[in-house]
Design an enzyme around this catalytic site. Structure first.
Site, short mmCIF file in Angstrom:
data_model
loop_
_atom_site.label_atom_id
_atom_site.label_comp_id
_atom_site.label_asym_id
_atom_site.label_seq_id
_atom_site.Cartn_x
_atom_site.Cartn_y
_atom_site.Cartn_z
N ASP A 1 0.82 -1.21 0.00
CA ASP A 1 0.00 0.00 0.00
C ASP A 1 0.86 1.27 0.00
O ASP A 1 0.38 2.34 0.39
CB ASP A 1 -0.95 -0.01 1.19
CG ASP A 1 -2.10 0.99 1.04
OD1 ASP A 1 -2.55 1.19 -0.10
OD2 ASP A 1 -2.53 1.56 2.06
N ASP B 1 -3.32 -4.68 -5.50
CA ASP B 1 -2.61 -3.39 -5.62
C ASP B 1 -1.11 -3.52 -5.81
O ASP B 1 -0.43 -2.50 -5.98
CB ASP B 1 -2.86 -2.48 -4.41
CG ASP B 1 -4.24 -1.83 -4.44
OD1 ASP B 1 -4.91 -1.92 -5.47
OD2 ASP B 1 -4.63 -1.24 -3.43
N ASP C 1 -13.98 0.55 5.16
CA ASP C 1 -12.75 1.11 4.61
C ASP C 1 -12.06 2.01 5.62
O ASP C 1 -10.96 2.49 5.37
CB ASP C 1 -13.05 1.93 3.35
CG ASP C 1 -13.60 1.08 2.22
OD1 ASP C 1 -13.13 -0.05 2.05
OD2 ASP C 1 -14.51 1.55 1.51
#
Length: 401
Positions: free
Chosen positions: A193, A231, A381
């Site tokens: 991330d 990701d 989230d």
């Protein structure tokens, strides 16, 4: 004279008797009202002192008349639940590029979607923890039927070299016993991330290689879907060119290790989503990571909201640019895309979203291998609740969106 006195005494007695009769009538009426109130209200079964001299505790009596549920139940706090040994919640990960405004609405999932007959529903996701602990919550039936009943991915986001094999094996053996296919998400790439809200992972790529080896050792020999490092490719622009090349090489090694341990494993590489990178750029990065030769295809829309039709078209463009064997396909996360993408910048538990198509391996679309629920609906989230925790208010919003 004596007759007059007798008459007066008699009159006084009659007045006294009338007053006593009136008091008795009043007391009887009051007692009847008290009994009636207690019976109609269902308040107590007994009051007063017991034979042993202690006070008897009133006993609640439930009403026989069902109470209709509110149109939008009031949220109640969810108690903290411990993470199960094998299942890990999906961390919150904002898109690197804002999502466009929603396109015209697509067909929603049915009111009570049938669970896939092939995919595995892990018995210990946090939504089931909440359902079991809140049987009387008016939101529970809908959350249970529309979310908890669906098979979803199991995330492995903790760098735990000593326990990862056992944790993976617990899921794959359970799926094998049920005759179903589990969906697993290894999520421990170093520099995860780009140091954002979901930062973490293995300390370096050598440690990551070892962790992947432990992960692979738990795969068993049954069918399994692996969504490899969300990701890790689409969000790699924060790395230097040298760091990107090293990460891509590690992802290629990981895919080969997983498929070497279990040839029936289907491994998919990160392709972002339709609102992020152009298909050509995404395919070039995927090619460097070995997606055309080491895995079974790509995944898109993980933890995002883009419409299924947009993702299908995008995935096909990426696959066409990628090249490679014709069997390469794509899986799409449809868990929260029923209303499409939110306005730009609204990535964190955005309002007015909805559940997407239920998980299935029968998509009816060429080169689209499955629609999956990779991000479990209701896991926050980070805005409606702590990141990665199950939030019933958010789950209910998605189920009714």
């Amino acid at each position: 004279m004596s007759g007059v006195r007798a008459q007066r005494r008699a009159e006084r007695r009659r007045r006294i008797e009338r007053r006593r009769a009136a008091r008795r009538h009043t007391m009887a009426a009051l007692a009847s009202a008290v009994v009636a109130a207690g019976t109609v209200g269902g308040l107590f079964t007994a009051t007063g002192g017991g034979r042993d001299g202690t006070d008897r505790v009133p006993e609640a009596v439930s009403s026989a008349v069902p109470v209709p549920l509110p149109a939008r139940p009031t949220a109640v706090p969810s108690p903290p639940s411990s993470s199960p040994p094998a299942a890990t919640t999906a961390p919150a990960r904002p898109p690197a590029r804002p999502s466009p405004r929603p396109a015209p609405e697509e067909k929603r999932a049915p009111a009570s979607p049938a669970a896939s007959a092939e995919l595995y529903r892990h018995p210990q996701p946090r939504v089931l923890d909440w359902v079991r602990a809140h049987r009387d919550d008016p939101r529970r039936p809908l959350i249970e039927a529309r979310i908890a009943a669906q098979p979803a991915a199991v995330w492995f986001a903790e760098y735990d070299p000593g326990t990862i094999t056992g944790r993976v094996r617990a899921v794959t053996s359970g799926a094998a016993a049920a005759g179903r296919t589990p969906v697993l998400v290894p999520y421990a790439i170093p520099g995860r991330d780009c140091g954002g809200a979901s930062q973490g992972g293995a300390p370096d790529l050598a440690a990551y290689d070892d962790w992947v080896g432990g992960f692979a050792a738990g795969l068993g020999d049954g069918p399994v879907v692996v969504v490899l490092e969300p990701d890790a490719i689409a969000l790699a622009d924060c790395l230097s060119e040298e760091q990107r090349a090293a990460r891509y090489a590690a992802l290629g090694r990981a895919a080969r290790t997983l498929k070497g341990a279990n040839p029936r494993a289907r491994v998919y590489f990160d392709a972002g989503h339709s609102g992020w990178h152009p298909a050509g750029k995404m395919a070039a990065a995927l090619r460097q990571a070995g997606a055309a030769t080491s895995g079974d295809g790509i995944f898109t829309n993980v933890s995002n909201f883009h419409r299924t039709a947009d993702e299908v078209a995008y995935a096909r463009r990426v696959l066409a640019e990628l090249g490679g064997p014709s069997h390469l396909g794509a899986v799409i996360d449809t868990s929260r895309n029923g209303n499409g993408a939110p306005p730009p910048g609204e990535w964190c538990d955005p309002a007015e979203r909805a559940l997407g198509r239920p998980p299935t391996t029968s998509t009816g679309e060429s080169r689209i291998d499955a629609y999956l629920w990779v991000k479990l609906p209701g896991e926050s989230d980070g805005c409606k609740g702590a990141a990665g925790t199950f939030t019933p208010e958010y789950a209910y919003d998605l189920a009714t969106g």
